[in-house]
Design an enzyme around this catalytic site. Structure first.
Site, PDB file in Angstrom:
ATOM      1  N   SER A 147       1.295   5.445  -6.009  1.00  0.00           N
ATOM      2  CA  SER A 147       0.776   4.103  -6.274  1.00  0.00           C
ATOM      3  C   SER A 147       1.785   3.092  -5.719  1.00  0.00           C
ATOM      4  O   SER A 147       2.391   3.312  -4.667  1.00  0.00           O
ATOM      5  CB  SER A 147       0.572   3.956  -7.782  1.00  0.00           C
ATOM      6  OG  SER A 147       0.143   2.661  -8.118  1.00  0.00           O
ATOM      7  N   TYR A 161      -4.580  -4.878  -1.674  1.00  0.00           N
ATOM      8  CA  TYR A 161      -3.679  -3.694  -1.736  1.00  0.00           C
ATOM      9  C   TYR A 161      -3.351  -3.368  -3.194  1.00  0.00           C
ATOM     10  O   TYR A 161      -3.458  -2.207  -3.624  1.00  0.00           O
ATOM     11  CB  TYR A 161      -2.412  -3.993  -0.944  1.00  0.00           C
ATOM     12  CG  TYR A 161      -1.319  -2.951  -1.077  1.00  0.00           C
ATOM     13  CD1 TYR A 161      -1.360  -1.757  -0.353  1.00  0.00           C
ATOM     14  CD2 TYR A 161      -0.228  -3.162  -1.931  1.00  0.00           C
ATOM     15  CE1 TYR A 161      -0.352  -0.799  -0.475  1.00  0.00           C
ATOM     16  CE2 TYR A 161       0.782  -2.214  -2.049  1.00  0.00           C
ATOM     17  CZ  TYR A 161       0.713  -1.036  -1.328  1.00  0.00           C
ATOM     18  OH  TYR A 161       1.711  -0.099  -1.450  1.00  0.00           O
ATOM     19  N   LYS A 165      -4.432   0.003  -5.287  1.00  0.00           N
ATOM     20  CA  LYS A 165      -3.403   0.871  -5.856  1.00  0.00           C
ATOM     21  C   LYS A 165      -3.532   0.924  -7.392  1.00  0.00           C
ATOM     22  O   LYS A 165      -3.298   1.968  -8.003  1.00  0.00           O
ATOM     23  CB  LYS A 165      -2.007   0.375  -5.469  1.00  0.00           C
ATOM     24  CG  LYS A 165      -1.639   0.643  -4.009  1.00  0.00           C
ATOM     25  CD  LYS A 165      -1.417   2.127  -3.768  1.00  0.00           C
ATOM     26  CE  LYS A 165      -0.664   2.387  -2.473  1.00  0.00           C
ATOM     27  NZ  LYS A 165      -0.479   3.817  -2.195  1.00  0.00           N
TER      28      LYS A 165
HETATM   29  N1  LIG Z   1       7.707   1.678   1.536  1.00  0.00           N
HETATM   30  C1  LIG Z   1       7.494   0.939   0.463  1.00  0.00           C
HETATM   31  O1  LIG Z   1       8.214  -0.032   0.186  1.00  0.00           O
HETATM   32  C2  LIG Z   1       6.354   1.284  -0.488  1.00  0.00           C
HETATM   33  C3  LIG Z   1       6.275   0.589  -1.714  1.00  0.00           C
HETATM   34  C4  LIG Z   1       5.248   0.918  -2.607  1.00  0.00           C
HETATM   35  C5  LIG Z   1       4.334   1.912  -2.284  1.00  0.00           C
HETATM   36  N2  LIG Z   1       4.426   2.558  -1.091  1.00  0.00           N
HETATM   37  C6  LIG Z   1       3.430   3.610  -0.808  1.00  0.00           C
HETATM   38  O2  LIG Z   1       4.098   4.807  -0.435  1.00  0.00           O
HETATM   39  C7  LIG Z   1       3.270   5.560   0.464  1.00  0.00           C
HETATM   40  C8  LIG Z   1       4.072   5.891   1.703  1.00  0.00           C
HETATM   41  O3  LIG Z   1       4.497   4.684   2.303  1.00  0.00           O
HETATM   42  P1  LIG Z   1       5.632   4.616   3.416  1.00  0.00           P
HETATM   43  O4  LIG Z   1       6.259   3.282   3.304  1.00  0.00           O
HETATM   44  O5  LIG Z   1       6.468   5.838   3.397  1.00  0.00           O
HETATM   45  O6  LIG Z   1       4.722   4.625   4.761  1.00  0.00           O
HETATM   46  P2  LIG Z   1       5.083   5.038   6.268  1.00  0.00           P
HETATM   47  O7  LIG Z   1       4.179   4.223   7.111  1.00  0.00           O
HETATM   48  O8  LIG Z   1       6.559   4.949   6.517  1.00  0.00           O
HETATM   49  O9  LIG Z   1       4.667   6.573   6.342  1.00  0.00           O
HETATM   50  C9  LIG Z   1       3.339   6.955   6.087  1.00  0.00           C
HETATM   51  C10 LIG Z   1       2.991   8.201   6.897  1.00  0.00           C
HETATM   52  O10 LIG Z   1       1.622   8.493   6.619  1.00  0.00           O
HETATM   53  C11 LIG Z   1       0.948   8.764   7.829  1.00  0.00           C
HETATM   54  N3  LIG Z   1      -0.461   8.378   7.689  1.00  0.00           N
HETATM   55  C12 LIG Z   1      -0.955   7.117   7.615  1.00  0.00           C
HETATM   56  N4  LIG Z   1      -2.296   7.146   7.522  1.00  0.00           N
HETATM   57  C13 LIG Z   1      -2.645   8.464   7.541  1.00  0.00           C
HETATM   58  C14 LIG Z   1      -3.893   9.139   7.489  1.00  0.00           C
HETATM   59  N5  LIG Z   1      -5.055   8.454   7.434  1.00  0.00           N
HETATM   60  N6  LIG Z   1      -3.904  10.494   7.504  1.00  0.00           N
HETATM   61  C15 LIG Z   1      -2.732  11.202   7.580  1.00  0.00           C
HETATM   62  N7  LIG Z   1      -1.520  10.595   7.669  1.00  0.00           N
HETATM   63  C16 LIG Z   1      -1.477   9.256   7.639  1.00  0.00           C
HETATM   64  C17 LIG Z   1       1.666   7.919   8.860  1.00  0.00           C
HETATM   65  O11 LIG Z   1       1.463   8.435  10.191  1.00  0.00           O
HETATM   66  C18 LIG Z   1       3.122   7.986   8.391  1.00  0.00           C
HETATM   67  O12 LIG Z   1       3.811   9.065   9.006  1.00  0.00           O
HETATM   68  C19 LIG Z   1       2.030   4.704   0.715  1.00  0.00           C
HETATM   69  O13 LIG Z   1       0.991   5.113  -0.138  1.00  0.00           O
HETATM   70  C20 LIG Z   1       2.499   3.296   0.349  1.00  0.00           C
HETATM   71  O14 LIG Z   1       1.443   2.435  -0.044  1.00  0.00           O
HETATM   72  C21 LIG Z   1       5.410   2.276  -0.181  1.00  0.00           C
END
Ligand SMILES: NC(=O)c1ccc[n+]([C@@H]2O[C@H](COP(=O)([O-])OP(=O)(O)OC[C@H]3O[C@@H](n4cnc5c(N)ncnc54)[C@H](O)[C@@H]3O)[C@@H](O)[C@H]2O)c1
Length: 271
Positions: A147, A161, A165
């Site tokens: 989330s 968003y 979530k």
């Molecule tokens: N980074 C943050 O600050 C943060 C904060 C809160 C929540 N999140 C959540 O954490 C999760 C991961 O985020 P992140 O920052 O590591 O993202 P990121 O973009 O660094 O990595 C995500 C990975 O998922 C892959 N991906 C995207 N869409 C896809 C699909 N349809 N099918 C298969 N693979 C797919 C991408 O190619 C990428 O390698 C997400 O759900 C995001 O909403 C991130």
């Protein structure tokens, strides 16, 4: 004397683990002994995670698939179960990065809303369904949905968003109730601003300092910290925990000062 978590002999699937938070969750699952199925839409990225895990002495296999395709989700879960012979742990990490879903409420049309809800809520729900069906057949398992800390407070420019979530939080509750009798635990983890490579690249000047200042622990979350949390939640140490949202946000939720989000400028901070 100490306490060890050992996931040896277990099969774990981590979606979107070719980069960012997912990659670290996959690495930590492998470090704890699990055989890890590394999914990503970018095949090369998935292979890179597998190579890193192999260099660290772990066991992993790449499964390239775009989870925006419903049928691809079912195929992925079936392929992973065939590869590992079972599915013990599933981390549904694919979701839109907050910065990409940033828009003023009045500017979002139906297509925008549907895309955000599809890529966050629907995709996660369909993954959890496919995983649960395998786990029900084998007598249990653990599902972890990713989330966001954005679900704990309203922020300007984040309504779609955060709503999508937040629906994952509720889905986690409901699924925990339905799947508990099948010995399947379902929890959600909520990262605060997490210093992935992409987030580091996207930070405008001053953003980092503003977030740190607004966070009680005076730091952001590191991707590996979601890995540690997932390894714990998937373990027997957490065996009576289900239906919970666990924040890993360095206390940002408690802060009176709203940390800025990517895509916002300072003038949008205070309503
Ligand atoms: N980074 C943050 O600050 C943060 C904060 C809160 C929540 N999140 C959540 O954490 C999760 C991961 O985020 P992140 O920052 O590591 O993202 P990121 O973009 O660094 O990595 C995500 C990975 O998922 C892959 N991906 C995207 N869409 C896809 C699909 N349809 N099918 C298969 N693979 C797919 C991408 O190619 C990428 O390698 C997400 O759900 C995001 O909403 C991130």
């Amino acid at each position: 004397m100490g306490i060890e978590i050992d996931h040896s002999g277990k099969v774990a699937l981590v979606t979107g683990s070719g980069a960012g938070i997912g990659r670290e969750i996959a690495r930590w699952m492998a470090r704890a002994g699990a055989s890890v199925a590394v999914n990503d839409v970018r095949a090369g990225q998935a292979e890179e995670t597998v190579a890193r895990i192999a260099r660290e002495g772990g066991d992993a296999e790449a499964f390239a698939a775009d989870l925006r395709d419903d049928a691809a989700i079912d195929r992925l879960v079936a392929d992973v179960a065939a590869w590992g012979g079972r599915l013990d742990i599933a981390v549904n990490n694919v979701g839109m990065m907050a910065g990409r879903g940033t828009a003023r409420f009045v500017d979002m049309d139906g297509a925008f809303w549907r895309d955000i809800v599809d890529q966050n809520l629907v995709l996660t729900a369909l993954c959890a369904r496919a995983e649960a069906l395998v786990m029900m057949g084998q007598g249990g398992g653990v599902i972890i949905n990713v989330s966001s800390g954005e679900t704990t407070r309203p922020s300007p420019m984040m309504s779609s968003y955060a709503a999508a979530k937040a629906a994952i939080n509720h889905l986690t509750w409901s699924a925990a109730v339905e799947l508990g009798p099948h010995n399947i635990r379902v929890n959600a983890i909520a990262p605060g601003t997490t210093l992935t490579e992409e987030v580091r690249r996207a930070f405008p000047p001053g953003h980092h300092d503003a977030i740190v200042a607004a966070t009680p622990l005076r730091r952001e979350t590191l991707p590996e910290e979601l890995g540690r949390l997932s390894v714990y939640l998937a373990s027997d140490l957490a065996r009576c925990i289900t239906g919970q949202l666990i924040l890993a946000d360095a206390g940002a939720f408690l802060s009176r000062t709203r940390p800025p989000n990517l895509g916002q400028d300072a003038s949008q901070e205070t309503p």
